[in-house]
Design a protein around this motif. Sequence first.
Motif, PDB file in Angstrom:
ATOM      1  N   SER A  62       0.696  -1.187  -0.106  1.00  0.00           N
ATOM      2  CA  SER A  62       0.155  -0.238  -0.064  1.00  0.00           C
ATOM      3  C   SER A  62       0.809   1.184   0.157  1.00  0.00           C
ATOM      4  O   SER A  62       0.532   2.008  -0.536  1.00  0.00           O
ATOM      5  N   ASP A  73       1.143   0.346   7.700  1.00  0.00           N
ATOM      6  CA  ASP A  73       2.075  -0.385   7.671  1.00  0.00           C
ATOM      7  C   ASP A  73       2.956   0.111   6.859  1.00  0.00           C
ATOM      8  O   ASP A  73       2.608   0.329   4.937  1.00  0.00           O
ATOM      9  N   ASP A  75       5.930  -1.583   3.597  1.00  0.00           N
ATOM     10  CA  ASP A  75       6.256  -2.546   2.768  1.00  0.00           C
ATOM     11  C   ASP A  75       7.323  -2.726   1.819  1.00  0.00           C
ATOM     12  O   ASP A  75       7.080  -1.501   1.737  1.00  0.00           O
ATOM     13  N   SER A 316       0.331  -6.578  10.536  1.00  0.00           N
ATOM     14  CA  SER A 316       0.604  -6.763   9.219  1.00  0.00           C
ATOM     15  C   SER A 316       1.504  -7.697   7.904  1.00  0.00           C
ATOM     16  O   SER A 316       2.379  -8.301   8.178  1.00  0.00           O
TER      17      SER A 316
HETATM   18 MG    MG Z   1       1.007  -4.100   3.756  1.00  0.00          MG
END
Ligand code: MG
Length: 389
Positions: A62, A73, A75, A316
């Motif tokens: 995201s 969160d 990534d 997450s």
């Molecule tokens: Mg994520």
Amino acid sequence: RKYDPYRPSTNVFDLITRDAKALCQELMPNPEEETRKLALLERLSDIATEVFGEAEVLPFGSSGNGLALANADMDVCVFLNSKEGSAEEQVSPVEFVERIGDRLEKDNEFENILQLKRARVPIVKLNHVNGIACDIGYQNDLAIWNTRLLRAYCRIDTRVRDVVVIIKTWAKRRKINNPYAGSLSSYAYVLLVIHVLQRRGVLPNLQSIVVGNGKIPYWDCQGFNRYFFEDIPNLARYWQPTPEAMKQSVGELLYEFFRYFASEFRYTTHVVSIRSGGLLTKEAKEWSKDHTQPQQQQHQRQQPQTLQPQTSTVDSPALTDEQPAADSKPVVKNRYLFCIEDPFELDHNVGRPVDRYSLFTIRGEFMRAAKILSRNGEGAISRLCYERE
Ligand code: MG
Ligand code: ATP
């Protein structure tokens, strides 16, 4: 379109649309949060370079596809530029996790560091003192490409983001957004949304649009074809939404999403496939048989109906479906109860964490949602996203 006796009227859809858009606005990450994420990205990039020499750290998920909610969160994926490319210089995923994890431990800037070496895709999880939770993966080109694919779909039509944000929020608040506990990742929900929007004619199939009149090119990425049409500003030359699709409001699309997965989609036979722009069968994909591990291990999950996160510090899911014990061997747990084909990794069922208990819960939530949206527009969005304890 099939006759639907529960279908609400246009003014109900208008109310749902109004509230959905307001909630989306509320849940947008603010610029200050973006700044903190960028700072963390830079810090991780410095650390990776310090540990491995030349390294590049790229955001995905995201944080890279424009579908982040506030407080999401981050990534990230580390790529090492080993120019010599000799076998000795290649760092294995497990070694990567160990080396970067150990280095991060030395910094009191990072907390709750977890080295998930045995996950399907090994990662390091951590919380930064500035409040950002982060998953660090390694050399995962496919993750970068599927992030770009999702971002491309998002850029086609503003309704995509609105629908996705509500679905993600609903899934989080209803506690069905945790692959560790048998439910689905956000990534899986986004694929489901794209599938429904493709069916409604709101979105095309970007993986089948070809410039010129040749066949679909093959662009290799880790053994899979990563080709898709990415030139969204020029998409209108190749594809246009139907007039009916243009008219559909966010409220109507949300209702369609829930109605479809509550009562139309056939879980026992169908596979959601955005890559083919529709449905495939489990039989055709040879996804009929579950390749599950022995019973005892499979039932180590908690009570079937309440899908609570198993980790309270970091939840997450990003790239790891399961979180096996640190000392256990990697396990193969291929379930085919809810089949969602990954758009690139065609042999990967993104719905793999779902077992028959969690499927029951998830389908129950689809039905609850469809019912709420079919009744009364006023207050429907807040009832829909009512936090489950
Ligand atoms: Mg994520
Ligand atoms: P959130 O804001 O809830 O964290 P997200 O958009 O970051 O949502 P995640 O589910 O965290 O979604 O997934 C992040 C990325 O990890 C995806 O874009 C995808 O690249 C990869 N990913 C996650 N789950 C899977 C999966 N089951 N199979 C393949 N890739 C996955």
